[in-house]
Each structure stands twice: as C-alpha cells, then as structure tokens.
Write a protein that holds these residues in place. Structure first.
Motif, mmCIF file in Angstrom:
data_model
loop_
_atom_site.group_PDB
_atom_site.id
_atom_site.type_symbol
_atom_site.label_atom_id
_atom_site.label_comp_id
_atom_site.label_asym_id
_atom_site.label_seq_id
_atom_site.Cartn_x
_atom_site.Cartn_y
_atom_site.Cartn_z
ATOM 1 N N PHE A 119 0.851 -1.194 0.000
ATOM 2 C CA PHE A 119 0.000 0.000 0.000
ATOM 3 C C PHE A 119 0.883 1.239 0.000
ATOM 4 O O PHE A 119 1.927 1.262 0.665
ATOM 5 N N ASP A 120 0.460 2.269 -0.721
ATOM 6 C CA ASP A 120 1.208 3.520 -0.681
ATOM 7 C C ASP A 120 0.900 4.268 0.612
ATOM 8 O O ASP A 120 0.114 3.806 1.448
ATOM 9 N N LYS A 121 1.523 5.411 0.750
ATOM 10 C CA LYS A 121 1.400 6.204 1.978
ATOM 11 C C LYS A 121 -0.050 6.595 2.298
ATOM 12 O O LYS A 121 -0.421 6.729 3.449
ATOM 13 N N SER A 122 -0.871 6.729 1.275
ATOM 14 C CA SER A 122 -2.258 7.110 1.507
ATOM 15 C C SER A 122 -3.166 5.900 1.752
ATOM 16 O O SER A 122 -4.378 6.046 1.871
ATOM 17 N N GLY A 123 -2.572 4.705 1.831
ATOM 18 C CA GLY A 123 -3.357 3.508 2.139
ATOM 19 C C GLY A 123 -4.025 2.866 0.947
ATOM 20 O O GLY A 123 -4.925 2.045 1.097
ATOM 21 N N ILE A 124 -3.567 3.185 -0.260
ATOM 22 C CA ILE A 124 -4.132 2.620 -1.491
ATOM 23 C C ILE A 124 -3.280 1.425 -1.933
ATOM 24 O O ILE A 124 -2.052 1.524 -2.000
ATOM 25 N N LEU A 125 -3.947 0.321 -2.253
ATOM 26 C CA LEU A 125 -3.246 -0.864 -2.712
ATOM 27 C C LEU A 125 -2.630 -0.603 -4.086
ATOM 28 O O LEU A 125 -3.333 -0.284 -5.047
ATOM 29 N N ILE A 126 -1.299 -0.733 -4.160
ATOM 30 C CA ILE A 126 -0.614 -0.493 -5.430
ATOM 31 C C ILE A 126 -0.076 -1.779 -6.054
ATOM 32 O O ILE A 126 0.224 -1.811 -7.240
ATOM 33 N N HIS A 127 0.049 -2.834 -5.248
ATOM 34 C CA HIS A 127 0.543 -4.096 -5.790
ATOM 35 C C HIS A 127 0.189 -5.238 -4.851
ATOM 36 O O HIS A 127 0.196 -5.063 -3.632
#
Length: 150
Positions: A119-127
């Motif tokens: 997850f990126d810093k904003s809590g979004i799943l990126i992989h």
C-alpha cells in the motif's frame, strides 16, 4: 482486494495481545502486509527472516512491514522473540483479515495462502502477489516500494 482499494479497516491483536488497527499508518507510511501460513515452519521462518534482514531498507523507504497468520498471539510472541523480528505480527485466528483481503488458500485448500500486499502512503493498494515460494515476497515488495519512491 483490487488494486486501487484502501487498506481494510480491520483491528487485530498483535504479538503482545494489544489491539492494532491497520489504518493506523494511513497518511503516514507505506505499508507492506504479508500473509503467511504458520509460525515456525521452514518456509514461513525463511520469509519472516527475509523481511527482518531487509527491514531497515523498508524503513528507509518510509514503509512499515506487518506479518499476519492465524497463529495465536502467544505463538507470534515466541516466533518474534526467537527470530528477533523487528516488525508487527498480527493474530488472525478467525480469518477476519484473510477474508477482507481475499487471501486464497493453496494446495487444494489445505494450506492458508501466502500473499503480500503493498500500500502507498495514503493507504491505497498499489501491488499484490501470491506465491507459495516464500523467498520472493520480500524482494518483490522492496522493489515495488523502490519504484514508487524513485
């Protein structure tokens, strides 16, 4: 879970029995959450130690690592102590997190699945990725984080 979704709002007990909520890191740090089958098994120990040995690299990229399995808090505590794991282990005996993340079982449903989510810093799943091969999870997660911070 699908790419672009937010970290599920789940709270589980950590290895010391304290409640820990995954969303604690949203807006603060990237997050690597890896699901593994069982404490003290050869593959899971190797995976945990791979994350341990590269933990500083994750920290330098502004990321926290969290391991989740269905083992008890007491088992996690012993596992963490024996292998000097510097990151959080969460107990998921009721499969609350496994269900929220949609982690599939492997080997015809006999073993809990091994999956890693970044997850990126904003809590979004990126992989996200799954593999029974425990040796590829840490390097793959680290590479993804290096790519987004480059």
């Amino acid at each position: 879970m699908k790419i672009g979704e937010k970290v599920p709002a789940i709270c589980l007990n950590d290895e010391s029995g304290k409640q820990f909520c995954l969303q604690k890191f949203m807006g603060k740090e990237a997050l690597v959450i890896y699901f593994y089958p069982k404490d003290f098994t050869p593959g899971c120990t190797k995976e945990a130690c791979n994350f341990r040995d590269s933990y500083e690299g994750f920290q330098n990229l502004g990321a926290e690592v969290i391991g989740i399995s269905s083992d008890s808090e007491a088992s996690h505590s012993k596992f963490k102590e024996r292998y000097k794991l510097p990151y959080i282990l969460l107990a998921d005996p009721k499969k609350k997190a496994r269900n929220a993340f949609d982690v599939k079982s492997s080997l015809l449903g006999l073993l809990p699945g091994r999956e890693t989510f970044v997850f990126d810093k904003s809590g979004i799943l990126i992989h996200k990725f799954h593999s029974r091969d425990s040796s590829i999870h840490m390097p793959k997660a680290l590479k993804i984080l290096k790519n987004i911070s480059a």
